[in-house]
Write a protein that holds these residues in place. Structure first.
Motif, PDB file in Angstrom:
ATOM      1  N   ILE A 144      -2.913  -4.749   4.124  1.00 47.65           N
ATOM      2  CA  ILE A 144      -3.932  -3.770   3.734  1.00 47.65           C
ATOM      3  C   ILE A 144      -3.589  -2.435   4.388  1.00 47.65           C
ATOM      4  N   LEU A 145      -3.740  -1.350   3.651  1.00 44.46           N
ATOM      5  CA  LEU A 145      -3.686  -0.030   4.280  1.00 44.46           C
ATOM      6  C   LEU A 145      -5.130   0.460   4.385  1.00 44.46           C
ATOM      7  N   ASN A 146      -5.569   0.653   5.603  1.00 44.18           N
ATOM      8  CA  ASN A 146      -6.994   0.830   5.920  1.00 44.18           C
ATOM      9  C   ASN A 146      -7.239   2.244   6.433  1.00 44.18           C
ATOM     10  N   PRO A 147      -7.427   3.209   5.513  1.00 39.63           N
ATOM     11  CA  PRO A 147      -7.337   4.618   5.927  1.00 39.63           C
ATOM     12  C   PRO A 147      -8.667   5.317   6.190  1.00 39.63           C
ATOM     13  N   GLY A 148      -9.807   4.642   5.948  1.00 38.38           N
ATOM     14  CA  GLY A 148     -11.086   5.335   6.125  1.00 38.38           C
ATOM     15  C   GLY A 148     -11.722   5.665   4.794  1.00 38.38           C
ATOM     16  N   SER A 149     -13.032   5.882   4.818  1.00 40.52           N
ATOM     17  CA  SER A 149     -13.777   5.968   3.558  1.00 40.52           C
ATOM     18  C   SER A 149     -13.571   7.277   2.813  1.00 40.52           C
ATOM     19  N   TYR A 150     -13.026   8.303   3.482  1.00 38.46           N
ATOM     20  CA  TYR A 150     -12.811   9.562   2.773  1.00 38.46           C
ATOM     21  C   TYR A 150     -11.330   9.858   2.545  1.00 38.46           C
ATOM     22  N   ALA A 151     -10.528   8.791   2.528  1.00 38.84           N
ATOM     23  CA  ALA A 151      -9.109   8.960   2.235  1.00 38.84           C
ATOM     24  C   ALA A 151      -8.851   8.517   0.801  1.00 38.84           C
ATOM     25  N   PRO A 152      -7.857   9.113   0.133  1.00 36.04           N
ATOM     26  CA  PRO A 152      -7.636   8.827  -1.281  1.00 36.04           C
ATOM     27  C   PRO A 152      -6.828   7.559  -1.546  1.00 36.04           C
ATOM     28  N   SER A 153      -6.229   7.017  -0.535  1.00 42.47           N
ATOM     29  CA  SER A 153      -5.310   5.897  -0.766  1.00 42.47           C
ATOM     30  C   SER A 153      -6.036   4.657  -1.280  1.00 42.47           C
ATOM     31  N   THR A 154      -5.285   3.765  -1.857  1.00 41.21           N
ATOM     32  CA  THR A 154      -5.838   2.449  -2.144  1.00 41.21           C
ATOM     33  C   THR A 154      -5.317   1.505  -1.078  1.00 41.21           C
ATOM     34  N   SER A 155      -6.100   0.486  -0.817  1.00 38.85           N
ATOM     35  CA  SER A 155      -5.781  -0.394   0.299  1.00 38.85           C
ATOM     36  C   SER A 155      -4.632  -1.344  -0.018  1.00 38.85           C
ATOM     37  N   GLU A 156      -4.463  -1.645  -1.296  1.00 39.31           N
ATOM     38  CA  GLU A 156      -3.368  -2.528  -1.689  1.00 39.31           C
ATOM     39  C   GLU A 156      -2.291  -1.715  -2.391  1.00 39.31           C
ATOM     40  N   LYS A 157      -1.056  -2.110  -2.182  1.00 36.99           N
ATOM     41  CA  LYS A 157       0.067  -1.435  -2.822  1.00 36.99           C
ATOM     42  C   LYS A 157      -0.119   0.077  -2.821  1.00 36.99           C
ATOM     43  N   PRO A 158      -0.151   0.664  -1.630  1.00 32.99           N
ATOM     44  CA  PRO A 158      -0.409   2.111  -1.550  1.00 32.99           C
ATOM     45  C   PRO A 158       0.668   2.929  -2.257  1.00 32.99           C
ATOM     46  N   LEU A 159       0.229   4.054  -2.784  1.00 34.12           N
ATOM     47  CA  LEU A 159       1.127   4.963  -3.485  1.00 34.12           C
ATOM     48  C   LEU A 159       2.298   5.358  -2.580  1.00 34.12           C
ATOM     49  N   HIS A 160       1.961   5.674  -1.340  1.00 36.08           N
ATOM     50  CA  HIS A 160       2.988   5.995  -0.341  1.00 36.08           C
ATOM     51  C   HIS A 160       2.686   5.192   0.913  1.00 36.08           C
ATOM     52  N   GLY A 161       3.711   4.938   1.686  1.00 36.86           N
ATOM     53  CA  GLY A 161       3.511   4.230   2.941  1.00 36.86           C
ATOM     54  C   GLY A 161       3.458   2.733   2.751  1.00 36.86           C
ATOM     55  N   ARG A 162       3.261   2.050   3.871  1.00 34.43           N
ATOM     56  CA  ARG A 162       3.348   0.602   3.833  1.00 34.43           C
ATOM     57  C   ARG A 162       2.174  -0.036   4.551  1.00 34.43           C
ATOM     58  N   THR A 163       1.956  -1.280   4.206  1.00 33.50           N
ATOM     59  CA  THR A 163       1.066  -2.125   4.986  1.00 33.50           C
ATOM     60  C   THR A 163       1.896  -2.750   6.101  1.00 33.50           C
ATOM     61  N   LEU A 164       1.243  -3.439   7.026  1.00 34.94           N
ATOM     62  CA  LEU A 164       1.973  -4.071   8.126  1.00 34.94           C
ATOM     63  C   LEU A 164       2.985  -5.074   7.581  1.00 34.94           C
ATOM     64  N   LYS A 165       2.596  -5.781   6.539  1.00 32.04           N
ATOM     65  CA  LYS A 165       3.521  -6.737   5.906  1.00 32.04           C
ATOM     66  C   LYS A 165       4.764  -6.011   5.394  1.00 32.04           C
ATOM     67  N   GLY A 166       4.542  -4.911   4.706  1.00 27.44           N
ATOM     68  CA  GLY A 166       5.670  -4.155   4.173  1.00 27.44           C
ATOM     69  C   GLY A 166       6.584  -3.635   5.270  1.00 27.44           C
ATOM     70  N   SER A 167       5.996  -3.106   6.316  1.00 28.05           N
ATOM     71  CA  SER A 167       6.798  -2.536   7.402  1.00 28.05           C
ATOM     72  C   SER A 167       7.576  -3.611   8.136  1.00 28.05           C
ATOM     73  N   LEU A 168       6.918  -4.730   8.356  1.00 29.73           N
ATOM     74  CA  LEU A 168       7.563  -5.815   9.093  1.00 29.73           C
ATOM     75  C   LEU A 168       8.715  -6.412   8.281  1.00 29.73           C
ATOM     76  N   GLU A 169       8.477  -6.576   6.990  1.00 34.19           N
ATOM     77  CA  GLU A 169       9.542  -7.089   6.119  1.00 34.19           C
ATOM     78  C   GLU A 169      10.713  -6.111   6.061  1.00 34.19           C
ATOM     79  N   ALA A 170      10.392  -4.810   6.032  1.00 36.31           N
ATOM     80  CA  ALA A 170      11.463  -3.818   6.008  1.00 36.31           C
ATOM     81  C   ALA A 170      12.275  -3.859   7.299  1.00 36.31           C
ATOM     82  N   ALA A 171      11.596  -4.141   8.409  1.00 39.47           N
ATOM     83  CA  ALA A 171      12.282  -4.121   9.702  1.00 39.47           C
ATOM     84  C   ALA A 171      13.056  -5.403   9.975  1.00 39.47           C
ATOM     85  N   LEU A 172      12.479  -6.533   9.565  1.00 37.71           N
ATOM     86  CA  LEU A 172      13.054  -7.829   9.950  1.00 37.71           C
ATOM     87  C   LEU A 172      13.731  -8.557   8.798  1.00 37.71           C
ATOM     88  N   GLY A 173      13.514  -8.068   7.607  1.00 38.56           N
ATOM     89  CA  GLY A 173      13.949  -8.810   6.430  1.00 38.56           C
ATOM     90  C   GLY A 173      12.819  -9.722   5.976  1.00 38.56           C
TER      91      GLY A 173
END
Lengths: 725, 725
Positions: free
Chosen positions: A387-416
């Motif tokens: 989940i990307l958890n940015p706060g109630s006045y942020a434009p992002s969506t919590s799943e599959k964010p337009l930009h950036g990663r969730t912890l799962k995405g970052s960890l997979e990118a770092a460790l495979g």
């Protein structure tokens, strides 16, 4: 001087009277760019019709008449522009945990420039609410619990946003809010506060007094009733305190739908029109009205009320000044090419990466468990992991964010991806029969991997986010529990029961009660509300590529029942015991459901945060000369890694005329130190900065003062010295 | 006019100056019983030496000089005389739950007469603290959360206690306390409150305004700092509000050790002497000083300070007036024969039995589970089953009480010891490894008996009680958790898991969070703080010999995190949600750790309490004449048993100038009804009683008012009508 004639006008289906201003002799004066915004506003005002004037008082475009006055977009902009596509920074609370004002300036410049590229020149920030109650759902939008830190960060924001462009136009006007709010009953956004002059000045108003030096364009008033008078009609606070005593000359704005609420909720107005009249008379000048019914349009029927007409003219002039000052009459429209150049520039992303790294707070690290440079395999568990958890006045969506990663995405990118076994386990908020199966699967994954990261917390997202139904944090929410929602604690308990080494990653714009079970985790990190790079930064910290340096700006409570928990409680509030039971021998036998607590003993208070290295901060050396106190502190990196430490200075007079907090932050500075390196940090404090308000008058005690220096507000992390001033 | 000479005097090892008053011409005037107390005091004062005067300011006998002024015993007396041997009534909170002012008058007469028989003519009651925070450890000493009910009960107490005897002496002087206290930070006895004039007047001061009509002898000031100024030195509250605006002319007393605390705790005085001087100047006239160091004795060194000398003379005169008014100079010593006649008279025990029966509140009774006239066998479980829990200022011991019974004793007396299987299961507070064995034994007993009574709660006893180490309630305690201490919830959960029908009997001077597990019990009774006959009455209610009629005077919260929970919240405090999460569909899936709550939805609020019969209370018929509102309510016993119902009347204006509570109690009456019987209850309310304080001025709205009548403050238990006044 204006000349009025009265003529009937059909508006909204009813026959009403309206005032038509007779144009002044030179009706084109307002177009003269050489004049000041005030002079141009003065010239334009008499050329406006009554309905045009009334239309200025609200922000809904469809209520406006065609006319010569341009509209100005006013929008939320907390950690990004309000639409997708910009750089998404960590939210305000996360930025405050950097304790780095220069860095915050760079963040604010980026957000400002992206807003300008979009054509937005007025934002509904900064939020100066002092986060004295962790149940308040908007803590993530604040700079935390300390009046000094809130004031310094907010002043930086206003100064940077409202910087003048090359034409002398304000780049982006700010809205300082919510005047005043801190501890609404039950931690509720709209709830009442008791009041008390000394409390209001010393606990809530100080950040405003600081920020007013930066001359902000507007202030939004709080939903709250203070001492039973809703701030929207509170003349004593708006006219007496804010205008007369504090000297605010900008525009006063309502919070959304707050004026109709005077009639429908707080029951202090007999009709919507009565509410509008009372609010106007109290000093409100702009109605934020995203929903109908709005109140100020009802004033269109009051054109025969001379007082209303006079007040509306004053108000409209204030609006016109802002529109001239921000260039709304003069600036060209924004262009796509400029937008593409500015949004998500590499400079902005660099600043964002730095801010994300510095905002994460390491709360626990048993036996130097972190960093873990070489992770061969890890189980990533919990509902906040993807989940990307940015706060109630942020434009992002919590799943599959337009930009950036969730912890799962970052960890997979770092460790495979093959080395990260992700099991959600349970939902964030929803409780299901199948939770025990999910928990079993999570525990099995933990055991197989031999190392787990459990991501738990509370969700704060935009109301149209696909996961919005699982929100427990953000505006309109209050935390009846400061534990983890849903079955998250059960998941965490089961993983910790398994004995597999565990890193807990917290997410949410709030503090949490970390009970004795949770505290079994080897390491705990709090990421608060994320930007697009927060997850990457979290992984970099876990791997040791970044040494964490964030410090809490809100105290972590040990139990709901010990609220309030802020560090700057009054001395006598710690007497008589916050403890459920006081006898120490009994305390020792307690389980974590019934902690034995004493105010001031919170193990993770304001200012607290760990590093992978260790620092020694000396006691203050204090000297004085010509009304200025100089404090010298030596800070040494005593560990084996480079790192950053926040040198914090607290103070109070030994005795005072009214009761003052046990201590208060007066200065801070973030220092970077190589291993073994020492630096001397000098602070200069005017004696006048050491005062307080007594019955609305600022005064400074003469006599002995105590200054503390150290790495957090915890008494065991501080050294002190005294001086007589 | 007095004439002073100054002479040196050795006192406490140091050479000091003292003022010796030259005797007035006729130095025997003060002995004249025909004169008023004020005239006698005026005559005696000039004959006293400075040290004699200073000695009057404290209550420790050993500090007094020999002299012509007798001492007066000032003692706590909450639900009994303060030494063992008297009639032990239920504590104040329990008496308020009777909602019966006549009965309370009889109770007060009994306590008064027992005090007089003992020679006690000044007590440290009543307590007018408004119980707005359930974490406050002294809620059991209060009359609950409602200002009107507190005021009416306290007025009854003062009127009855201070009744004049046949000689015109005040029978027992009262001490109204603690001016002002309601919601100290964290629920702590000594903690600060924010302040706010409208809040102080409308939420805390109203009971004082009511009680001052009864002319109480003295008022004790609160430990609290209000808006950062400790009340002990708060001139604005003591001189401005209490003396000038509210017209109090009696004596102002400190709370125990409160004056030294100005120096040692709240840090607003530079020394003990500075504290004494500030307190005297603010208006304190008597220092309650059970522990050293006391502050007022330090004034002995101030005999050359004319202001201090003048203030001390005023103070001493006030003391002398009280001593003359209570007959201290004239009454004979008490006698053993009189003492034996008065203490525990059959009249007092009869009143006590009635009060005990009426004070118990039936909170839950699924499918008319109670009454159980024929219990063949019962398992009595839990650590409160063999405890008499009377409150921290009662003289009883919790085990093997001198008089009266524990629940175990009463149940064995009613059913025969062989039919009551008692298993304590767990300790009240201590948590042991062996708790699971204790719980297993309790569950086994429950299964064998087929019916259980589980007695759980928190202990509030005298500090020398053998179980004092297990206290979690009473002065100096605050509840960081509103659940049951120790392993009691685990015991209760296990018993309820077993499916054996369960009656839960709660004990403690507080409300408790009853979670979803606890709510599985067939029946729940709250006994609050017990008198010697409370256990007997509980058994009589269980057996149906008595139909319960108590009603809550404190709201039972659903979670710690939703505080404050009082019924008379402001309308806007219920907006924006107390809910942890607001979406109803999500709420439904919550377990009881994370309730979905909304303010005003507490299922057991102020005024709530069940009966074995049912009642119908009509909507109010409202008429007005000559400034008086008449309200007529028809109440009908619609069930099959005789019983008592409390008809409650609440009100508010539809709109008001400042925000007013969503509703407030304005009248109540307890009515006894046979099955099928109806009664019309008439209430007369002066329109002037419907007002409120706005910026310290009392005002009454003209316009529409809404009146509710019913059986509790819960909106579903009320019917309403409106009238324009």
């Amino acid at each position: 001087m204006f000349h009025f004639t009265v003529a009937p006008l059909a508006l909204a289906g009813s026959l009403v009277y309206t005032v038509i201003a007779a144009p002044a002799p030179n009706s084109e004066t307002w177009k003269n760019k050489a004049l000041s915004p005030a002079e141009r506003a003065e010239a334009l005002l008499p050329t406006l019709e009554w309905t045009e004037k009334i239309a200025q008082l609200g922000v809904r475009q469809e209520q406006m008449q065609d006319g010569k006055v341009p509209y100005i977009t006013v929008t939320d902009s907390v950690n990004s522009i309000y639409v997708p596509g910009g750089t998404l920074f960590p939210a305000t609370l996360s930025l405050s945990t950097t304790w780095d004002l220069d860095l915050y300036c760079q963040v604010t410049e980026a957000i400002r420039d992206e807003n300008m590229a979009l054509g937005t020149h007025w934002v509904l920030s900064p939020e100066l609410d002092v986060a004295k109650d962790p149940r308040y759902g908007r803590v993530g939008e604040t700079y935390g619990e300390d009046v000094y830190l809130v004031g310094e960060f907010a002043a930086q924001y206003v100064r940077t946003m409202e910087e003048k462009d090359k034409n002398g136009f304000i780049k982006v006007a700010t809205t300082v809010k919510h005047f005043l709010y801190g501890e609404g009953a039950g931690g509720i956004n709209t709830a009442s506060m008791a009041g008390g002059t000394n409390h209001l000045y010393n606990d809530l108003a100080l950040p405003y007094i600081r920020v007013l030096k930066e001359n902000p364009t507007s202030i939004m008033v709080s939903y709250s009733s203070i001492d039973r008078v809703p701030v929207s009609i509170n003349k004593q606070l708006l006219q007496g305190m804010l205008r007369s005593e504090m000297g605010f000359e900008g525009l006063l704005m309502s919070d959304a739908t707050a004026i109709p609420h005077l009639h429908t909720q707080s029951l202090v107005a007999s009709s919507i029109k009565d509410a509008a009249t009372k609010a106007l008379r109290a000093g409100l000048q702009l109605e934020l009205a995203p929903q109908q019914p709005a109140a100020f349009p009802s004033l269109v029927n009051s054109s025969d009320d001379h007082e209303i007409v006079r007040l509306v003219d004053e108000v409209v002039k204030q609006h016109l000044v802002i529109k001239f000052a921000t260039g709304m009459f003069d600036l060209p429209l924004p262009t796509m090419s400029d937008l593409k150049k500015v949004l998500r520039s590499s400079k902005h992303l660099d600043v964002n990466r730095k801010a994300s790294c510095e905002s994460i707070v390491l709360l626990q690290n048993k036996n130097k468990f972190l960093p873990k440079p070489k992770i061969s395999k890890v189980a990533l568990l919990g509902p906040m992991a993807d989940i990307l958890n940015p706060g109630s006045y942020a434009p992002s969506t919590s799943e599959k964010p337009l930009h950036g990663r969730t912890l799962k995405g970052s960890l997979e990118a770092a460790l495979g991806a093959q080395n990260v076994k992700y099991v959600k386990g349970v939902d964030i908020t929803f409780v299901h029969e199948s939770d025990s199966e999910g928990i079993q699967a999570a525990v099995a994954a933990a055991k197989e991997a031999g190392l787990t990261i459990v991501a738990v917390g509370s969700l704060s997202v935009y109301m149209l986010d696909p996961n919005a139904g699982e929100r427990t944090d953000g505006e309109f929410f209050t935390h009846a529990s400061l534990g983890f929602p849903g079955s998250q604690q059960q998941l965490l308990d089961a993983v910790l029961d398994s004995g597999v080494p565990t890193i807990v990653v917290l997410s949410g714009g709030q503090s949490f009660v970390l009970n004795n079970s949770t505290m079994r985790a080897e390491a705990i990190l709090h990421t608060f509300l994320a930007g697009e790079l927060t997850a990457d930064s979290t992984v970099e910290i876990i791997q040791g590529k970044v040494n964490p340096s964030g410090k809490l700006t809100v105290t972590m409570p040990q139990a709901e029942g010990v609220l309030p928990v802020y560090y700057d409680f009054l001395p006598s509030d710690a007497q008589g015991g916050v403890s459920f039971i006081q006898t120490p021998s009994v305390c020792a036998t307690y389980d974590y459901n019934f902690p034995c607590l004493k105010r001031g003993d919170a193990p993770m208070p304001f200012g607290y945060g760990l590093s992978y290295t260790t620092f020694d901060t000396s006691a203050p050396k204090i000297t004085q000369k010509d009304g200025t106190v100089s404090i010298s502190v030596t800070v040494t990196n005593t560990g084996s890694l480079a790192g950053k430490e926040v040198v914090q200075v607290y103070q109070r007079p030994t005795n005072s005329e009214i009761e003052l907090p046990n201590k208060r932050l007066i200065r801070f500075e973030k220092v970077e130190l190589k291993r073994g390196q020492s630096k001397v940090v000098n602070f200069s404090i005017s004696k006048n900065d050491l005062g307080y308000y007594n019955n609305a008058k600022y005064q400074v005690e003469s006599g002995e003062y105590i200054f503390w220096t150290g790495s957090s507000s915890k008494i065991t992390d501080l050294k002190n010295a005294t001086i007589t001033l």
